[in-house]
Design an enzyme around this catalytic site. Structure first.
Site, mmCIF file in Angstrom:
data_model
loop_
_atom_site.group_PDB
_atom_site.id
_atom_site.type_symbol
_atom_site.label_atom_id
_atom_site.label_comp_id
_atom_site.label_asym_id
_atom_site.label_seq_id
_atom_site.Cartn_x
_atom_site.Cartn_y
_atom_site.Cartn_z
ATOM 1 N N GLU A 265 -28.338 -85.065 -40.793
ATOM 2 C CA GLU A 265 -28.021 -83.669 -40.485
ATOM 3 C C GLU A 265 -27.472 -82.907 -41.685
ATOM 4 O O GLU A 265 -27.703 -81.706 -41.793
ATOM 5 C CB GLU A 265 -27.088 -83.543 -39.271
ATOM 6 N N ASN B 151 -24.688 -64.277 -25.698
ATOM 7 C CA ASN B 151 -24.905 -65.680 -26.055
ATOM 8 C C ASN B 151 -25.497 -66.344 -24.819
ATOM 9 O O ASN B 151 -24.994 -66.169 -23.719
ATOM 10 C CB ASN B 151 -23.553 -66.324 -26.417
ATOM 11 N N GLY B 152 -26.597 -67.089 -24.991
ATOM 12 C CA GLY B 152 -27.224 -67.753 -23.853
ATOM 13 C C GLY B 152 -28.700 -67.408 -23.781
ATOM 14 O O GLY B 152 -29.286 -66.929 -24.763
ATOM 15 N N HIS C 54 -38.912 -105.712 -35.298
ATOM 16 C CA HIS C 54 -39.901 -105.386 -34.264
ATOM 17 C C HIS C 54 -40.640 -104.085 -34.569
ATOM 18 O O HIS C 54 -41.219 -103.485 -33.670
ATOM 19 C CB HIS C 54 -39.211 -105.302 -32.899
ATOM 20 N N GLU D 160 -24.735 -93.417 -35.639
ATOM 21 C CA GLU D 160 -23.928 -92.288 -36.099
ATOM 22 C C GLU D 160 -24.043 -92.123 -37.619
ATOM 23 O O GLU D 160 -24.121 -90.999 -38.123
ATOM 24 C CB GLU D 160 -22.470 -92.497 -35.661
ATOM 25 N N LYS E 120 -22.672 -75.771 -34.057
ATOM 26 C CA LYS E 120 -21.544 -76.622 -33.678
ATOM 27 C C LYS E 120 -21.490 -76.805 -32.171
ATOM 28 O O LYS E 120 -21.274 -77.893 -31.672
ATOM 29 C CB LYS E 120 -20.241 -75.989 -34.174
ATOM 30 N N ARG F 67 -20.204 -72.151 -35.900
ATOM 31 C CA ARG F 67 -21.051 -72.428 -34.746
ATOM 32 C C ARG F 67 -22.529 -72.490 -35.127
ATOM 33 O O ARG F 67 -23.342 -72.984 -34.357
ATOM 34 C CB ARG F 67 -20.846 -71.340 -33.681
ATOM 35 N N CYS G 201 -24.878 -68.786 -30.817
ATOM 36 C CA CYS G 201 -24.372 -67.433 -31.010
ATOM 37 C C CYS G 201 -22.854 -67.381 -30.835
ATOM 38 O O CYS G 201 -22.285 -68.146 -30.055
ATOM 39 C CB CYS G 201 -24.987 -66.492 -29.993
ATOM 40 N N LYS H 101 -25.340 -88.620 -39.231
ATOM 41 C CA LYS H 101 -24.566 -87.858 -40.224
ATOM 42 C C LYS H 101 -25.408 -87.637 -41.471
ATOM 43 O O LYS H 101 -25.446 -86.561 -42.031
ATOM 44 C CB LYS H 101 -23.300 -88.654 -40.549
HETATM 45 O O1 M6R Z 1 -19.474 -80.726 -28.393
HETATM 46 P P1 M6R Z 1 -20.257 -81.962 -28.108
HETATM 47 O O2 M6R Z 1 -19.546 -83.214 -28.465
HETATM 48 O O3 M6R Z 1 -20.725 -82.004 -26.671
HETATM 49 O O4 M6R Z 1 -21.545 -81.854 -28.997
HETATM 50 C C1 M6R Z 1 -22.610 -82.736 -28.843
HETATM 51 C C2 M6R Z 1 -23.497 -82.736 -30.074
HETATM 52 O O5 M6R Z 1 -24.105 -81.495 -30.235
HETATM 53 C C3 M6R Z 1 -22.676 -83.058 -31.338
HETATM 54 O O6 M6R Z 1 -22.015 -84.275 -31.178
HETATM 55 C C4 M6R Z 1 -23.587 -83.139 -32.584
HETATM 56 O O7 M6R Z 1 -24.483 -84.186 -32.469
HETATM 57 C C5 M6R Z 1 -22.690 -83.314 -33.794
HETATM 58 N N1 M6R Z 1 -22.146 -82.058 -34.182
HETATM 59 C C6 M6R Z 1 -23.421 -83.935 -34.934
HETATM 60 O O8 M6R Z 1 -22.544 -84.165 -35.988
#
Ligand code: M6R
Length: 606
Positions: free
Chosen positions: A486, A100-101, A502, A479, A601, A28, A2, A483
């Site tokens: 997502e 938010n929360g 394995h 990673e 985000k 976000r 949020c 990427k």
């Molecule tokens: O703000 P942060 O680095 O703590 O966020 C952690 C993860 O939510 C973040 O790295 C997420 O995996 C990436 N946005 C993915 O691309």
């Protein structure tokens, strides 16, 4: 997650300021949006869907008022419907609240309020707040006291903003969810500036076009913003002296600058981000690193806590520390408390771009409770992690808007290299520093001449994508897969190259390209090439990400070339090629690249 915006003192521009601020918070992640403006009444307009849906709904409404709040909702309690969108109101429609929360005791509060006759219109936890305020007002409390009393009853995490009919002010409070004030024309610390405009938001971009002066609220604090100024107190009303900080980035940095997506722009910003990260911190001649006022860290052991992409950076960093003889382990922040590793003399390092990730903050707090010193490695000045940890190392990547972390990952790897060089003894430190110096240029070379788009076209309709690597390339494989999944919504997995046989090898077919990260020509490269041959024998297409030092190309269908660099640096540059493949695959599939479905985000709930 949020997003909250609030403003007072913008006169006729209040509504536009709120909607503009919400658009700046879109990154976000959200599924509905709404605004409330207060005069003698409180008018609310809210819609499920995108901000454009809210804009369309506003066309048939006349909302005006000198004070307002807005919200983008990322559903937790109840589906994304108009009713569940924020702001929420009390029974009389005179109090509006955005939040938010997660309010953990909302069910018992709701039961209590419902049995006292309050009517609820949504499934949300948030809706209890306006009703609590309504009760306190009915009991004779003044507006500010009513809000304080209501908030004092909440358990859980919240950033809350409230407007009330007939009151020229916004009330706000935070506990475990970010909230920052924007000050235009205010006098530092006094809050006494007639004619000023004041803002509050979950994140600075929401109001950065209007002011660069900010005040970060801490947990347990309460703010009152009116056209006459701003004031911060504890929830009990004790005054709190707050520093007014200045953010040093330009509003332009939060625009797309001609790129189709923020993600592509941010991939291309990596050379600059890396230069910023390194600037003034390395001395190539002496082979030393100076991280300024980081203090005397000299850890005997290190525990990293992080999530997602930042966790991959943490795996990479743990290996650097291990290589330097310092026991180090990377923990998924959400698992840290359940593992309770012995703290001893360990330094606990939270790696977090936003500095607001609830899982990471919670792990860092757990570490502190157990006596550890903590260090935040973060991009966000003034973030909760930066403020709560004993030490902070900024990665200086600049604002990252795309939900997919790109330039911040590269900058995390660079900053963690600097950290390892400054607190451990690394035998080839001069070579590493020379490699770091060359890193921005090496990344630029890839950006100027990558064939990732063609590779993405070739494999755009693959059934799944696998990524393999060893050692420092293992987190790169993880990673690369994160990427890909997502932003394309397609199945992708990263594996330690040796693990493929394995189990995961059973998944490999001619329709599952395998991206193998192989640089150098050492024992590790040769073993990975052995794994590449296993894949090739099962007819899977192989894409080698390589510097050309080994003969992996003989077994590859495609090659994504990276410059020949120090092995630590090779991981950073190899990752850039994988970012580009993921980006172009998602672009072909016409995905919502900057705001992938279901993702946020800044993940501010556990
Ligand atoms: O703000 P942060 O680095 O703590 O966020 C952690 C993860 O939510 C973040 O790295 C997420 O995996 C990436 N946005 C993915 O691309």
């Amino acid at each position: 997650m949020c997003g909250i915006i609030g403003c007072v003192g913008r006169g006729d521009e209040t509504l536009d300021t709120l909607v503009h601020g919400l658009a700046k918070l879109e990154y976000r992640g959200y599924d509905s949006a709404g605004v409330a403006l207060a005069t003698d009444t409180v008018d609310v307009c809210k819609k499920s869907g995108k901000i454009d849906d809210l804009r369309a709904a506003l066309e048939s409404r006349t909302l005006s008022g000198p004070v307002g709040i807005g919200h983008t909702r990322w559903s937790t309690h109840g589906p994304p419907t108009d009713e569940n969108a924020h702001p929420h109101r009390d029974c009389r429609g005179e109090v509006a609240v955005v939040h938010n929360g997660i309010i953990e005791n909302y069910q018992s509060l709701r039961d209590e309020l419902a049995s006292a006759g309050h009517e609820f219109r949504s499934d949300t936890d948030t809706e209890v707040v306006p009703h609590l305020i309504e009760d306190a007002l009915a009991d004779g409390a003044n507006p500010e006291t009513a809000v304080r009393e209501a908030i004092a009853r909440l358990e859980g995490s919240y950033a809350v903003a409230v407007v009330i009919a007939g009151v020229d002010a916004i009330f706000a409070a935070r506990n475990d969810s970010p909230l920052v004030l924007g000050i235009d024309d205010g006098e530092e610390g006094t809050g006494d500036a007639p004619g000023g405009a004041y803002y509050l938001a979950s994140d600075v971009p929401a109001f950065r076009d209007h002011t660069d002066r900010v005040v970060y609220l801490d947990d347990g604090e309460f703010a009152r913003l009116s056209s006459r100024g701003w004031r911060v107190t504890t929830l009990d009303g004790e005054p709190v002296e707050k520093a007014v900080d200045t953010v040093d980035w330009d509003p332009e940095e939060t625009g797309k600058s001609g790129y189709d997506h923020f993600m592509l722009k941010e991939i291309h910003e990596q050379p600059r981000a890396l230069r910023q990260c390194l600037r003034g911190r390395v001395d190539e001649l002496s082979g030393t690193v100076d991280l300024g006022d980081l203090g005397d860290l000299t850890p005997r052991a290190v525990q990293f806590v992080a999530c997602g992409t930042s966790y991959h950076a943490a795996i990479y960093a743990a290996q650097l520390f291990e290589e330097a003889g310092i026991p180090a382990k990377a923990y998924l922040a959400s698992e840290y408390a359940s593992k309770t590793p012995p703290i001893g003399d360990a330094l606990v390092i939270g790696v977090t771009q936003s500095g607001e990730t609830a899982d990471t903050l919670s792990a860092l707090r757990e570490a502190r409770r157990r006596g550890a010193r903590t260090l935040a490695v973060t991009n966000t000045v003034g973030s909760t992690a930066a403020r709560e940890c004993d030490h902070t190392l900024y990665i200086r990547a600049g604002p990252e808007i795309g939900v997919a972390a790109t330039k911040t990952f590269a900058s995390q790897l660079a900053a963690l290299n600097l950290l390892s060089l400054s607190v451990t003894s690394v035998s080839d430190s001069r070579d590493v520093i020379a490699g770091l110096r060359e890193l921005p240029g090496a990344v630029q070379e890839i950006l100027d001449d990558s064939n990732a788009e063609a590779v993405a076209e070739t494999y755009g309709d693959a059934g799944a994508y696998f990524f393999i690597g060893r050692g420092l390339h293992y987190p790169v494989a993880l990673e690369g897969a994160l990427k890909m999944k997502e932003i394309t919504y397609k199945h992708a997995e990263g594996f330690a190259a040796g693990e493929l046989k394995h189990g995961p090898l059973a998944l490999v077919t001619e329709n599952t390209p395998v991206f193998a990260v192989v640089t150098g020509d050492d024992e590790m490269a040769r073993k990975t090439i052995g794994n590449v041959k296993e894949v090739e024998a099962r007819d899977a297409p192989v894409v080698a990400v390589t510097d050309g030092q080994s003969d992996v190309e003989r077994y590859a269908d495609h090659v994504l070339r990276v410059p020949d660099t120090h092995r630590r640096i090779a991981a950073v540059v190899a990752n850039v090629q994988l970012q580009l493949v993921a980006y172009h695959t998602a672009a072909q599939l016409d995905r919502s690249i900057d705001k992938p479905r279901n993702l946020a985000k800044s993940v501010t709930v556990e």
